[in-house]
Design an enzyme around this catalytic site. Structure first.
Site, PDB file in Angstrom:
ATOM      1  N   SER A   1       7.172  13.567  -0.306  1.00 19.27           N
ATOM      2  CA  SER A   1       8.589  12.878  -0.356  1.00 19.27           C
ATOM      3  C   SER A   1       9.344  13.379  -0.643  1.00 19.27           C
ATOM      4  O   SER A   1       9.097  15.299  -0.955  1.00 19.27           O
ATOM      5  CB  SER A   1       8.503  11.838  -0.524  1.00 19.27           C
ATOM      6  OG  SER A   1       9.766  11.205   0.484  1.00 19.27           O
TER       7      SER A   1
ATOM      8  N   ASP B   1       6.086   8.072  10.424  1.00 20.92           N
ATOM      9  CA  ASP B   1       6.964   7.744   9.376  1.00 20.92           C
ATOM     10  C   ASP B   1       8.685   8.227   9.683  1.00 20.92           C
ATOM     11  O   ASP B   1       8.929   8.891  10.351  1.00 20.92           O
ATOM     12  CB  ASP B   1       7.081   9.534   8.534  1.00 20.92           C
ATOM     13  CG  ASP B   1       7.960   9.425   7.082  1.00 20.92           C
ATOM     14  OD1 ASP B   1       8.678   8.969   6.791  1.00 20.92           O
ATOM     15  OD2 ASP B   1       7.322  10.116   6.497  1.00 20.92           O
TER      16      ASP B   1
ATOM     17  N   HIS C   1       5.579   6.596   5.748  1.00 18.07           N
ATOM     18  CA  HIS C   1       5.063   7.790   4.833  1.00 18.07           C
ATOM     19  C   HIS C   1       4.472   7.330   3.257  1.00 18.07           C
ATOM     20  O   HIS C   1       5.112   7.842   2.526  1.00 18.07           O
ATOM     21  CB  HIS C   1       6.700   7.378   4.940  1.00 18.07           C
ATOM     22  CG  HIS C   1       7.747   8.129   3.404  1.00 18.07           C
ATOM     23  ND1 HIS C   1       7.333   9.799   4.154  1.00 18.07           N
ATOM     24  CD2 HIS C   1       8.140   8.374   2.630  1.00 18.07           C
ATOM     25  CE1 HIS C   1       8.578  10.351   2.825  1.00 18.07           C
ATOM     26  NE2 HIS C   1       8.984   9.201   1.607  1.00 18.07           N
TER      27      HIS C   1
HETATM   28  N1  LIG Z   1      12.663   1.916  -1.541  1.00 16.36           N
HETATM   29  C1  LIG Z   1      12.890   2.658  -0.650  1.00 16.36           C
HETATM   30  C2  LIG Z   1      11.376   3.615  -0.288  1.00 16.36           C
HETATM   31  C3  LIG Z   1      10.853   4.489  -1.270  1.00 16.36           C
HETATM   32  C4  LIG Z   1      10.208   5.081  -0.419  1.00 16.36           C
HETATM   33  O1  LIG Z   1       9.294   4.866   0.417  1.00 16.36           O
HETATM   34  N2  LIG Z   1       9.137   5.900  -2.026  1.00 16.36           N
HETATM   35  C5  LIG Z   1       8.136   6.488  -1.325  1.00 16.36           C
HETATM   36  C6  LIG Z   1       8.266   8.263  -1.502  1.00 16.36           C
HETATM   37  S1  LIG Z   1       9.944   8.938  -1.137  1.00 16.36           S
HETATM   38  C7  LIG Z   1       7.170   5.770  -2.751  1.00 16.36           C
HETATM   39  O2  LIG Z   1       6.175   7.105  -2.826  1.00 16.36           O
HETATM   40  N3  LIG Z   1       7.207   5.426  -3.105  1.00 16.36           N
HETATM   41  C8  LIG Z   1       6.257   4.319  -3.756  1.00 16.36           C
HETATM   42  C9  LIG Z   1       4.921   4.236  -3.216  1.00 16.36           C
HETATM   43  O3  LIG Z   1       4.266   3.955  -2.072  1.00 16.36           O
HETATM   44  O4  LIG Z   1       4.032   3.483  -4.381  1.00 16.36           O
HETATM   45  C10 LIG Z   1      13.014   2.050   0.861  1.00 16.36           C
HETATM   46  O5  LIG Z   1      12.905   0.514   0.242  1.00 16.36           O
HETATM   47  O6  LIG Z   1      13.097   2.216   1.816  1.00 16.36           O
END
Ligand SMILES: N[C@@H](CCC(=O)N[C@@H](CS)C(=O)NCC(=O)O)C(=O)O
Length: 287
Positions: free
Chosen positions: A152, A229, A265
């Site tokens: 990402s 995604d 995602h």
């Molecule tokens: N916090 C965001 C999502 C953020 C998100 O998806 N982050 C990804 C990277 S862009 C991630 O790797 N999150 C941490 C994880 O899944 O461990 C939401 O609520 O929509």
């Protein structure tokens, strides 16, 4: 060179996962990273190749190590992995904790030029220069065999690092990267804050713009994108822009782009294709 402070050390898959903190000169703050060292590097019997992994929004140095499922494959190929944090933390920058898309956990791998970010938010220099010099000096790794990948926001960071530094990274790969940040909300918002209103200044951090002008050695690139995604569907990621720019500009970039139906995602997606990404990098690193 700053001193490393060992936070934790755990044996895993014929190697060690270690967490270190150190005072960074680039970000003028304490930074934390995880490193996986296969036994050949733990015992300094060999200098092993090294892969840098850049995480996405809201992540720190732990997400990939704990949920990426990479260590077994890294161990089999005798490759070290370095997973840094995604931003400086606790610097007291006004607003740094207010928004999950900006500030803490959202460094975007740029060197900010705008206030109030410019002093600390220098993740491009931190990852590409300071951290790699430190790792090269402190561990039994062969810096000439370095590759980079990410997820990402971190996929964006990986592509930018590789495209801006021909010959430095042997290969680059990304899971659901932000491919054209100058044209998506993930990108425009952060670039405006960190880099200012002049969009010309954004180009050097935009993979789709950079690939149009890439000059240098052949660069192998692998991209995986989950077909379900939500951020892909809402056009935050735009891999097709990168594919079209790569194909039409006919630069020395060898791209394999894959869309994986049904995947989202999350790290469920990332871990599903981790083996294939490590295999891809191993082909270019282990020689
Ligand atoms: N916090 C965001 C999502 C953020 C998100 O998806 N982050 C990804 C990277 S862009 C991630 O790797 N999150 C941490 C994880 O899944 O461990 C939401 O609520 O929509």
């Amino acid at each position: 060179m700053s001193a490393l402070e060992l936070v934790s050390k755990n044996r895993c898959f014929h190697g060690e996962v270690r967490k270190y903190t150190h005072q960074s000169t680039s970000t003028q703050s304490k930074m934390t990273f995880n490193i996986f060292l296969p036994d050949a590097a733990v015992n300094s019997t060999e200098k092993v190749p090294v892969l840098y992994y850049l995480s996405g929004l809201t992540c720190n140095e732990d997400n990939m190590i704990t949920k990426g499922g990479a260590l077994k494959y890294l161990s089999e190929h005798k490759i070290a992995l370095v997973a840094p944090d995604t931003s400086p933390r606790g610097c007291g920058v006004p607003g740094e904790e207010d928004d999950w898309e900006l500030g803490t956990g959202a460094g975007f791998y740029v060197d900010a030029t705008q206030e109030p970010w410019a002093k600390h938010y220098r993740m491009y220099t931190y990852v590409h220069s300071e951290l790699q010099a430190l790792v090269g000096e402190m561990f039994s790794v062969d810096a000439k065999r370095t590759s980079v990948f990410g997820h990402s926001m971190g996929g964006h960071g990986a592509l930018v690092l590789a495209l801006r530094n021909p010959g430095h990274y042997r290969s680059v790969s990304a899971f659901a990267p932000i491919c054209h940040p100058s044209t998506s909300n993930w990108g425009r918002k952060q670039f405006a804050a960190y880099l200012g209103a002049n969009e010309e200044d954004w180009r050097k951090y935009d993979a789709t713009e950079l690939v149009k002008e890439y000059e240098g050695e052949e660069l192998p690139v692998l991209i995986d994108q989950g077909g379900d995604d939500p951020f892909y569907k809402s056009k935050q990621l735009q891999p097709s822009h990168f594919v079209i720019a790569t194909e039409s500009s006919r630069r020395n970039v060898r791209l394999e782009n894959r869309v994986q139906p049904g995947y989202d995602h999350s790290y469920w997606f990332v871990q599903s294709f981790m083996e294939s990404h490590i295999e891809f990098h191993a082909k270019h690193l282990v020689q």
